[in-house]
Design a protein around this motif. Structure first.
Motif, PDB file in Angstrom:
ATOM      1  N   ASN A 271       5.504 -16.136  28.789  1.00 48.97           N
ATOM      2  CA  ASN A 271       5.453 -17.593  28.823  1.00 48.97           C
ATOM      3  C   ASN A 271       4.805 -18.116  27.549  1.00 48.97           C
ATOM      4  N   SER A 272       5.341 -19.202  27.011  1.00 47.08           N
ATOM      5  CA  SER A 272       4.885 -19.720  25.720  1.00 47.08           C
ATOM      6  C   SER A 272       3.409 -20.117  25.718  1.00 47.08           C
ATOM      7  N   LYS A 273       2.835 -20.342  26.890  1.00 49.69           N
ATOM      8  CA  LYS A 273       1.426 -20.715  26.963  1.00 49.69           C
ATOM      9  C   LYS A 273       0.503 -19.498  26.976  1.00 49.69           C
ATOM     10  N   ASN A 275       1.533 -16.163  25.493  1.00 47.81           N
ATOM     11  CA  ASN A 275       2.354 -15.101  24.903  1.00 47.81           C
ATOM     12  C   ASN A 275       1.748 -14.438  23.670  1.00 47.81           C
TER      13      ASN A 275
END
Length: 421
Positions: A271-273, A275
């Motif tokens: 997840n981009s939050k 990673n």
């Protein structure tokens, strides 16, 4: 470039003469003497730099040992007074005999000589030192009080007149070091007291050195070359970005403390939050790839260096990909098509490392190493075998003769003598 090395009576090496290319690898069982040949190179580099006290050798990656233990001491063989190393470069030669007694605090020169092409530059022996040719005026300098662990080049090299090509070779070679990255050091959990620039021998300073490479990449005219070198980092398949940032408490555990910036690696599957991972959580194999890429790409890294145990923490597929990468970059072939002027020496226990080398290419050298001893040598002496095709054999003949099998397969089948036992 170092073209040939002759070693006599050094550790487990009784006598050997080795011819090198740009990319060189030594394979063989544990304790065979692979690291000893790297240390012999390190001793010559140290002699042509800061001398041979223990600190100078340690900074080259030569293992700390009592001076008298550097000499061979085989059963039923006479204990030598000194060991001898001769290094032949493209434009000159340097040779030295090194002595050490049981009570010696450091290695000492018994004799040494340098030749610029065929012209002798200086010589040294038990009776003193002498400078030759266009440099003979320097004989007016009193060298009788010269420290026995310092070479003539160390003292007079800056003023000796030699060809520009040979001086450039010496300057490059004198920075030689043996690298053996350790995961704890690359993660910042352990400290290596040997402060080196730009990279410590076991991985210290990795974040800053990698940042230097990224900074140089921004405006570099050869940016494609830097990108090509860094591409090895993505081979494991999970990372797609590496950044250098200050300590981030949202990523790094609070009980872990590290001075300065850290490397952060992005996991493309996360997840981009959440990673990015720090060196403390990252794969040790990826850290190793970042280290090697930085060593190859950094403008201040040695142009001649060794990687002891190049397979490190990598799986067989990554060993092959990494050695492919190193061989291609150092041999200035493949997509890069740039002469980067590097010479690399590697040791390995893994068969897949061999498949990166072309035995028909003179820029590639493969040596099997074992303790079988050569004829007329003591039992247990390190024996080297340069793997080359039979004279007159073509690549097509080789493929047909071995039914298309690669070198790693031949090694595992016992068809490369001396590589396993």
């Amino acid at each position: 470039m170092l073209k040939k090395l002759k070693i006599e009576r050094f550790k487990s090496i009784y006598e050997a003469e080795l011819n090198f290319g740009c990319a060189n690898i030594f394979v063989g069982p544990n304790g065979a003497g692979k690291s000893n040949v790297l240390e012999a190179i390190g001793i010559v580099a140290s002699a042509l730099s800061r001398g041979m006290d223990q600190n100078a050798l340690d900074l080259r990656g030569v293992r700390l040992s009592l001076p008298h233990l550097f000499k061979s001491a085989f059963k039923n063989a006479k204990l030598p007074a000194a060991f001898h190393i001769s290094a032949k470069f493209e434009h000159g030669t340097y040779e030295c005999s090194i002595r050490s007694g049981v009570n010696s605090p450091y290695l000492e020169f018994h004799s040494e000589a340098m030749f610029d092409g065929d012209q002798k530059v200086f010589g040294r022996g038990p009776r003193g030192a002498r400078i030759y040719g266009q440099n003979s005026i320097l004989n007016e300098i009193d060298l009788s009080a010269m420290d026995t662990h310092r070479s003539i080049w160390d003292i007079l090299g800056s003023i000796l007149k030699i060809s520009d090509d040979f001086r450039s070779e010496i300057n490059d070679f004198s920075n030689f070091a043996i690298y053996a990255p350790q995961t704890a050091v690359m993660r910042g959990l352990a400290i290596d007291a040997r402060v080196m620039e730009p990279l410590g021998l076991t991985g210290s300073g990795l974040a800053q050195a990698f940042q230097d490479v990224l900074g140089a990449r921004v405006n570099a005219s050869n940016r494609f070359r830097i990108d090509d070198i860094l591409s090895i980092i993505w081979k494991p398949g999970w990372a797609d970005s590496v950044r250098v940032r200050p300590f981030d408490p949202n990523i790094v555990p609070p009980q872990v403390r590290s001075e300065g910036a850290l490397i952060y690696i992005r996991d493309k599957f996360m997840n981009s939050k959440r990673n990015f991972v720090s060196p403390f959580d990252a794969s040790e194999g990826t850290l190793y790839l970042i280290f090697v890429a930085t060593l190859l790409a950094h403008k201040d890294a040695p142009k001649v260096f060794a990687l002891d145990n190049v397979d490190g923490t990598l799986n067989p597929d990554l060993v092959r990909k990494l050695t492919d990468h190193i061989v291609r970059i150092s041999s200035s072939g493949g997509e890069a098509d740039v002469d980067v002027g590097q010479q690399v020496f590697m040791t390995s226990h893994h068969p897949s490392a061999l498949d990166s080398f072309d035995i028909f290419n003179n820029n590639h050298s493969i040596f099997t190493v074992n303790r079988s001893g050569e004829k007329m040598q003591p039992q247990g002496a390190t024996a080297f075998r340069d793997i080359r095709p039979p004279k007159g054999m073509t690549q097509d003949d080789w493929v047909l003769n071995h039914k298309g099998k690669n070198l790693s397969q031949l090694l595992l089948e016992g068809r490369i003598p001396g590589a396993l036992f």
